[in-house]
Design a protein around this motif. Sequence first.
Motif, short mmCIF file in Angstrom:
data_model
loop_
_atom_site.label_atom_id
_atom_site.label_comp_id
_atom_site.label_asym_id
_atom_site.label_seq_id
_atom_site.Cartn_x
_atom_site.Cartn_y
_atom_site.Cartn_z
N SER A 1 34.78 9.37 -52.48
CA SER A 1 33.81 9.58 -53.31
C SER A 1 32.40 9.82 -52.14
CB SER A 1 33.25 9.21 -54.49
OG SER A 1 32.36 8.01 -54.63
N GLN B 1 40.28 13.65 -55.66
CA GLN B 1 39.89 12.41 -56.06
C GLN B 1 40.95 11.73 -57.40
OE1 GLN B 1 35.51 13.69 -55.73
NE2 GLN B 1 35.66 11.68 -56.13
N ASP C 1 35.66 4.20 -53.41
CA ASP C 1 33.41 4.13 -53.62
C ASP C 1 33.79 5.29 -52.03
OD1 ASP C 1 31.87 2.46 -52.40
OD2 ASP C 1 31.71 3.98 -53.98
N ASP D 1 38.28 17.61 -54.88
CA ASP D 1 38.19 16.95 -56.83
C ASP D 1 40.03 17.10 -56.94
OD1 ASP D 1 35.58 19.50 -58.37
OD2 ASP D 1 35.81 17.26 -57.66
N THR E 1 33.41 12.79 -49.87
CA THR E 1 33.76 14.06 -51.05
C THR E 1 32.03 14.34 -51.08
OG1 THR E 1 35.12 13.56 -52.13
CG2 THR E 1 33.62 15.39 -53.01
N CYS E 2 30.72 13.50 -51.18
CA CYS E 2 29.70 13.81 -51.25
C CYS E 2 28.97 14.04 -50.38
CB CYS E 2 28.15 13.00 -52.20
SG CYS E 2 28.72 12.41 -53.95
#
Lengths: 337, 492
Positions: free
Chosen positions: A58, A82, A55, A79, A61-62
């Motif tokens: 991500s 992840q 979590d 990517d 990353t966002c």
Amino acid sequence: MTSRRPSISPSFNVVATYHSLLKHDRDLTMPIAAIESLILGLAQNSSTTVSETLDLVSKLTCELKSGVANPISLSAGTDLFQQYLLSNLQRARGDFETAREHLVQNSRLFVERAKAARETIAGVGRPFIRDGHTILTNGGSRVVGTLLKRAAESNDGRGSVRFRVIYVVSQSGEAEEKETIASLRGSGIEVAEIPPTAIAYCMDMVTSCFVGAEGVVENGGVVNRLGTYQMATLAKAAGKPFYVLSESHKFVRLYPLGQYDLGIEQKIVDFRTAKVEEKDGQKDEGVADLESGKVGKGCLPGDQVDYTPPKLISGIITEGGVLLPSAVSEELIKIWF
Amino acid sequence: MPSVMLAPTPGIATFLKHLKHNPVDASIENFVSLLKRRQIRSSRPCAIATTHLLLKVVATFRDRDVAKLVERIRSVGQQLIAAQPREMAVGNIVRRVLGLVREIAEDDADENPDSTSMGDSGYLPYSNLEPSGLPTHFSNFSPPKHGSALPQKSGLSQSDSNGGDDNSGQGAVAVEKQLDRRPPLLTSHTSYVASAMAPQVTSLFGLLSHPHTPSPTATPPLGTQSPVMKPGLTSRVLATIPDASAAKVDIKAEVLEGIRELLDELDQADDQIAAYALDHIHSNEIILTHTSSTTVQRFLLAAARKRKFTVIHAEAYPNDYLETHATIMQGRQKSAVGDDEDERWSPLTALGITVIMIPDSAVFAIMSRVNKVILSPHTVLANGGLVAAAGALTIAQAASVHKTPVIAVSGVYKLSPVYPFDTEELIEYGDAGRVAEFQDGEMVESIEVVNPLFDYVSADLVDLYITNLGGHAPSYLYRIVADHYRAEDVNL
């Protein structure tokens, strides 16, 4: 921003970390800087469960993608990271903690590996350059610079190669280009500098073209600095081979259908009339983001990119060998399946 | 056949005879000299001769150590390739056999319980993975390591693909998968397909992965490993295999079995290719071809049994025209010279097909009437291009102007994993006297005459490759290369 996410320590700003990493280490590529920033983010925030970590990653990353104007290249890194975590965790035999520790402690190692990849690529691509060749290259790629320098050296048992280089120098004239040109000239290689407008003019005397890549997309095409597509088109028209040098960690899962389908906004073509209109600060903004602190990398002309379709590319030279553009998707499928 | 007074022309038949009666090393010398003197030429005879030779080499190999076997095959291979680098079929067969040996060794290593232990220095996981496993996975999908400086000279060569690449949480999974997938060798010589398709973690993850053990030698994968890796890898694995000599004999027997299958593949290649003929040749079509290639003739004959079409045959002057005339008129008779195959096949005309022979200069003129072009390459390269008899490039370019499909028919044994960095080097030059006779003093004095035997046709001029495995687009060839060859064998 960060206050909405309680698991991230409020002082950690992934975008700022990313930018500072890039600034401090000129040899770092964008995907690797992204991976490093993510790792630093992981290190700063202790997460004990798998899902918490995923979590966190991500979210970071966002944040990173929305905070940078052109996220294509860095998204290759995020990517990869992840997917690596996911696949690692799927297979881990209860050893999540060690995996996490390894990642956190060895970020230096990944950077070193990535840099070493450049040398490997230079080795793979070296046989392409032979005596009497004239190489055309777009500036700004460290891999191409490494390749040319290695070819010019005479200490690897094959002897030096007598070739010439035509360097397309952009107006922004980056320091890196000047440095590569100077070092090539210092090794006795003749280098000519031409503006982008002279590419067609000189194409007849060129033997092959080499460019780097910011990202290699799924269909084998390349996203690289503005002007690459032009060079590729001209090379194809003249029947000259066009090679792309790229580390394999730059493969990104994007399938653009055209120049304008890259998912980023670049105000390269900006129509105006004589009428004075006020467009509120819309010059060269990246992905719409209301953050005021954002520098907006897309602004600078030196950061604009274009997309070169795979049919113009003769081969993609990576550290694993020379790939055909059609082979790229297979590599990507394997990490995503 | 020749009487005592007339010695037979040296060629593949004499070589095979020689092989039967003489020790291996003498046969190697014989083959090398045949290659150098070009008394054995063209892909098929060379491939067959190499396979027979390697069969004998393996059969006479006395040692128990598989790594030594690999070394032996490699050294023989290097000699053969050095003798005639342009006969790529020789190198292809050597690499196939090497891949075969490695695969058998790894399969064997799997079966032994010791080999699944991964406490080692991290080398073991490499070997436990499928043949195109992590370390070289990436490069397998490329027209990979070319025959040049890379892996030996640059210390960092395979570092990224290899180094620390064993996402070793995989080890057990990989082993299981391998056991599941271990293809019974007897089913198909293209059994590498299954193992190559493993959707395991690739070297894209190699950047981030870490070796299972925290040993400092294993962690930084840079530099140290590649030259040592290849032979060391197998020997380390095999060091763990219990020395039950039964295991070793098994390996040899399996290798021999595999090589015999390879021979079968070579024999049946033409038949398998011809099986696809009906899919591609339709009634009333006009097909253009050139040279006296057996593969093309058999392909057309298979279609001629059911369909009526026309063939326009370019005569390939000056190198092949006599054979082409003979092929058109008489097909292949049991030749007095004792060729590699004793089979006969009738000419196309005997089956009612109209064959029109044209000089090579007329190719462009006639191209607008042609429906398909069928070429037979000498070698197929990993980038999708091919090296074919001189005249092929003209035909291919004329075809592309008229948007006529170009089909290349060849067995997979002609597909070479070596990336052609310089296509000029692949062209062999022949006797200039065939172009301009040496008797013509004036001509010979004032003009330089060259007679290239081959043409390089680039991948974008070819539309389809029909191999014994079926039809493929040129952009797919990298996959076939990956399935049949191992990246570590590309540089011999």
